[in-house]
Motif scaffolding. Structure first.
Motif, PDB file in Angstrom:
ATOM      1  N   ALA A   1      38.405  30.407  21.650  1.00  0.00           N
ATOM      2  CA  ALA A   1      38.384  28.958  21.853  1.00  0.00           C
ATOM      3  C   ALA A   1      37.663  28.255  20.712  1.00  0.00           C
ATOM      4  O   ALA A   1      38.135  27.227  20.205  1.00  0.00           O
ATOM      5  N   LEU A   2      36.543  28.804  20.289  1.00  0.00           N
ATOM      6  CA  LEU A   2      35.803  28.198  19.183  1.00  0.00           C
ATOM      7  C   LEU A   2      36.624  28.235  17.902  1.00  0.00           C
ATOM      8  O   LEU A   2      36.728  27.228  17.191  1.00  0.00           O
ATOM      9  N   THR A   3      37.237  29.372  17.612  1.00  0.00           N
ATOM     10  CA  THR A   3      38.030  29.517  16.394  1.00  0.00           C
ATOM     11  C   THR A   3      39.227  28.569  16.402  1.00  0.00           C
ATOM     12  O   THR A   3      39.585  27.996  15.373  1.00  0.00           O
ATOM     13  N   ALA A   4      39.823  28.388  17.578  1.00  0.00           N
ATOM     14  CA  ALA A   4      40.978  27.498  17.718  1.00  0.00           C
ATOM     15  C   ALA A   4      40.565  26.032  17.884  1.00  0.00           C
ATOM     16  O   ALA A   4      41.423  25.163  18.009  1.00  0.00           O
ATOM     17  N   ARG A   5      39.275  25.784  17.880  1.00  0.00           N
ATOM     18  CA  ARG A   5      38.720  24.435  18.064  1.00  0.00           C
ATOM     19  C   ARG A   5      39.150  23.823  19.394  1.00  0.00           C
ATOM     20  O   ARG A   5      39.455  22.632  19.485  1.00  0.00           O
ATOM     21  N   SER A   6      39.172  24.665  20.425  1.00  0.00           N
ATOM     22  CA  SER A   6      39.551  24.207  21.755  1.00  0.00           C
ATOM     23  C   SER A   6      38.286  24.018  22.597  1.00  0.00           C
ATOM     24  O   SER A   6      37.834  24.924  23.295  1.00  0.00           O
ATOM     25  N   THR A   7      37.733  22.820  22.506  1.00  0.00           N
ATOM     26  CA  THR A   7      36.523  22.509  23.263  1.00  0.00           C
ATOM     27  C   THR A   7      36.757  22.682  24.756  1.00  0.00           C
ATOM     28  O   THR A   7      35.901  23.197  25.472  1.00  0.00           O
ATOM     29  N   TYR A   8      37.923  22.248  25.210  1.00  0.00           N
ATOM     30  CA  TYR A   8      38.262  22.375  26.635  1.00  0.00           C
ATOM     31  C   TYR A   8      38.143  23.832  27.081  1.00  0.00           C
ATOM     32  O   TYR A   8      37.475  24.141  28.062  1.00  0.00           O
ATOM     33  N   GLU A   9      38.790  24.738  26.360  1.00  0.00           N
ATOM     34  CA  GLU A   9      38.788  26.152  26.748  1.00  0.00           C
ATOM     35  C   GLU A   9      37.386  26.748  26.623  1.00  0.00           C
ATOM     36  O   GLU A   9      36.948  27.519  27.482  1.00  0.00           O
ATOM     37  N   PHE A  10      36.685  26.382  25.563  1.00  0.00           N
ATOM     38  CA  PHE A  10      35.316  26.878  25.381  1.00  0.00           C
ATOM     39  C   PHE A  10      34.459  26.472  26.576  1.00  0.00           C
ATOM     40  O   PHE A  10      33.774  27.305  27.175  1.00  0.00           O
ATOM     41  N   ASN A  11      34.508  25.202  26.927  1.00  0.00           N
ATOM     42  CA  ASN A  11      33.697  24.718  28.045  1.00  0.00           C
ATOM     43  C   ASN A  11      34.101  25.344  29.368  1.00  0.00           C
ATOM     44  O   ASN A  11      33.243  25.650  30.204  1.00  0.00           O
ATOM     45  N   LYS A  12      35.388  25.539  29.578  1.00  0.00           N
ATOM     46  CA  LYS A  12      35.864  26.140  30.836  1.00  0.00           C
ATOM     47  C   LYS A  12      35.377  27.577  30.983  1.00  0.00           C
ATOM     48  O   LYS A  12      35.118  28.031  32.097  1.00  0.00           O
ATOM     49  N   HIS A  13      35.248  28.295  29.875  1.00  0.00           N
ATOM     50  CA  HIS A  13      34.877  29.712  29.964  1.00  0.00           C
ATOM     51  C   HIS A  13      33.388  29.975  29.771  1.00  0.00           C
ATOM     52  O   HIS A  13      32.942  31.106  29.937  1.00  0.00           O
ATOM     53  N   TRP A  14      32.617  28.953  29.438  1.00  0.00           N
ATOM     54  CA  TRP A  14      31.172  29.116  29.260  1.00  0.00           C
ATOM     55  C   TRP A  14      30.541  29.751  30.507  1.00  0.00           C
ATOM     56  O   TRP A  14      29.868  30.775  30.426  1.00  0.00           O
ATOM     57  N   ASN A  15      30.755  29.139  31.672  1.00  0.00           N
ATOM     58  CA  ASN A  15      30.159  29.667  32.904  1.00  0.00           C
ATOM     59  C   ASN A  15      30.779  30.992  33.326  1.00  0.00           C
ATOM     60  O   ASN A  15      30.091  31.842  33.887  1.00  0.00           O
ATOM     61  N   HIS A  16      32.060  31.175  33.037  1.00  0.00           N
ATOM     62  CA  HIS A  16      32.689  32.470  33.328  1.00  0.00           C
ATOM     63  C   HIS A  16      31.984  33.564  32.527  1.00  0.00           C
ATOM     64  O   HIS A  16      31.729  34.661  33.026  1.00  0.00           O
ATOM     65  N   ALA A  17      31.697  33.265  31.266  1.00  0.00           N
ATOM     66  CA  ALA A  17      31.022  34.240  30.403  1.00  0.00           C
ATOM     67  C   ALA A  17      29.619  34.540  30.918  1.00  0.00           C
ATOM     68  O   ALA A  17      29.194  35.702  30.947  1.00  0.00           O
ATOM     69  N   LEU A  18      28.901  33.514  31.334  1.00  0.00           N
ATOM     70  CA  LEU A  18      27.562  33.739  31.897  1.00  0.00           C
ATOM     71  C   LEU A  18      27.631  34.619  33.139  1.00  0.00           C
ATOM     72  O   LEU A  18      26.867  35.580  33.278  1.00  0.00           O
ATOM     73  N   LYS A  19      28.553  34.299  34.043  1.00  0.00           N
ATOM     74  CA  LYS A  19      28.705  35.090  35.273  1.00  0.00           C
ATOM     75  C   LYS A  19      29.095  36.524  34.978  1.00  0.00           C
ATOM     76  O   LYS A  19      28.742  37.440  35.724  1.00  0.00           O
ATOM     77  N   ALA A  20      29.824  36.720  33.891  1.00  0.00           N
ATOM     78  CA  ALA A  20      30.281  38.072  33.537  1.00  0.00           C
ATOM     79  C   ALA A  20      29.199  38.877  32.821  1.00  0.00           C
ATOM     80  O   ALA A  20      29.379  40.065  32.589  1.00  0.00           O
ATOM     81  N   GLY A  21      28.097  38.232  32.458  1.00  0.00           N
ATOM     82  CA  GLY A  21      26.997  38.975  31.854  1.00  0.00           C
ATOM     83  C   GLY A  21      26.604  38.587  30.443  1.00  0.00           C
ATOM     84  O   GLY A  21      25.650  39.128  29.887  1.00  0.00           O
ATOM     85  N   ALA A  22      27.329  37.663  29.834  1.00  0.00           N
ATOM     86  CA  ALA A  22      26.914  37.180  28.512  1.00  0.00           C
ATOM     87  C   ALA A  22      25.624  36.387  28.693  1.00  0.00           C
ATOM     88  O   ALA A  22      25.423  35.733  29.714  1.00  0.00           O
ATOM     89  N   ARG A  23      24.761  36.462  27.711  1.00  0.00           N
ATOM     90  CA  ARG A  23      23.503  35.731  27.775  1.00  0.00           C
ATOM     91  C   ARG A  23      23.672  34.323  27.201  1.00  0.00           C
ATOM     92  O   ARG A  23      24.440  34.114  26.262  1.00  0.00           O
ATOM     93  N   ARG A  24      22.941  33.376  27.761  1.00  0.00           N
ATOM     94  CA  ARG A  24      23.017  31.985  27.321  1.00  0.00           C
ATOM     95  C   ARG A  24      22.779  31.870  25.817  1.00  0.00           C
ATOM     96  O   ARG A  24      23.487  31.152  25.123  1.00  0.00           O
TER      97      ARG A  24
END
Length: 143
Positions: free
Chosen positions: A74-97
């Motif tokens: 999402a970041l590489t594609a400059r898709s703010t929408y997708e980046f923001n939508k997956h931020w919390n998914h990534a946190l829940k999956a175990g990525a650190r803030r």
């Protein structure tokens, strides 16, 4: 703001409303706009739910790596929408803030990959996602 209509349940073909209901059950109510937008092609909603469900729940890749790949894509594609939508998914999956903040703030892939915030496997996922998005083909060395 949506650029295409976002069909409501009542506007969806009656014979396929059970699929619309499945979307709401699996994706939340209200459903994400991307799913609602794709409801403009009613016959594709069930295959889409099957496909995305298998990606989320049937993948051999750990969800943390998958979500880190999605936010990097999402970041590489400059898709703010997708980046923001997956931020919390990534946190829940175990990525650190702090990892997600580093991805968001990165000015170059090289600098990001040099960060001590990521282990070797995370770096590989980030490098692959960035390269596949920016250049389509992934070099053997990255693979």
């Amino acid at each position: 703001m949506a650029r295409v209509p976002l069909p409501t349940r009542e506007e969806f073909p009656e014979e396929l409303r059970h699929v619309y209901d499945r979307m709401l059950k699996e994706r939340g109510n209200p459903a994400p706009h991307v799913f609602l937008a794709l409801c403009n092609i009613p016959a594709l909603l069930q295959p889409l739910l099957d496909f995305t469900g298998a990606m989320r729940h049937g993948a051999a890749m750990d969800a943390r790596y998958r979500e880190m790949g999605v936010v990097m894509t999402a970041l590489t594609a400059r898709s703010t929408y997708e980046f923001n939508k997956h931020w919390n998914h990534a946190l829940k999956a175990g990525a650190r803030r702090e990892q997600l903040e580093a991805i968001e703030a990165s000015t170059s892939v090289e600098a990001l990959l040099a960060s001590p915030l990521f282990d070797a496997k995370e770096r590989a996922v980030l490098a692959y996602a960035a390269e596949a998005t920016a250049q389509i083909e992934v070099a053997d060395a990255t693979w």
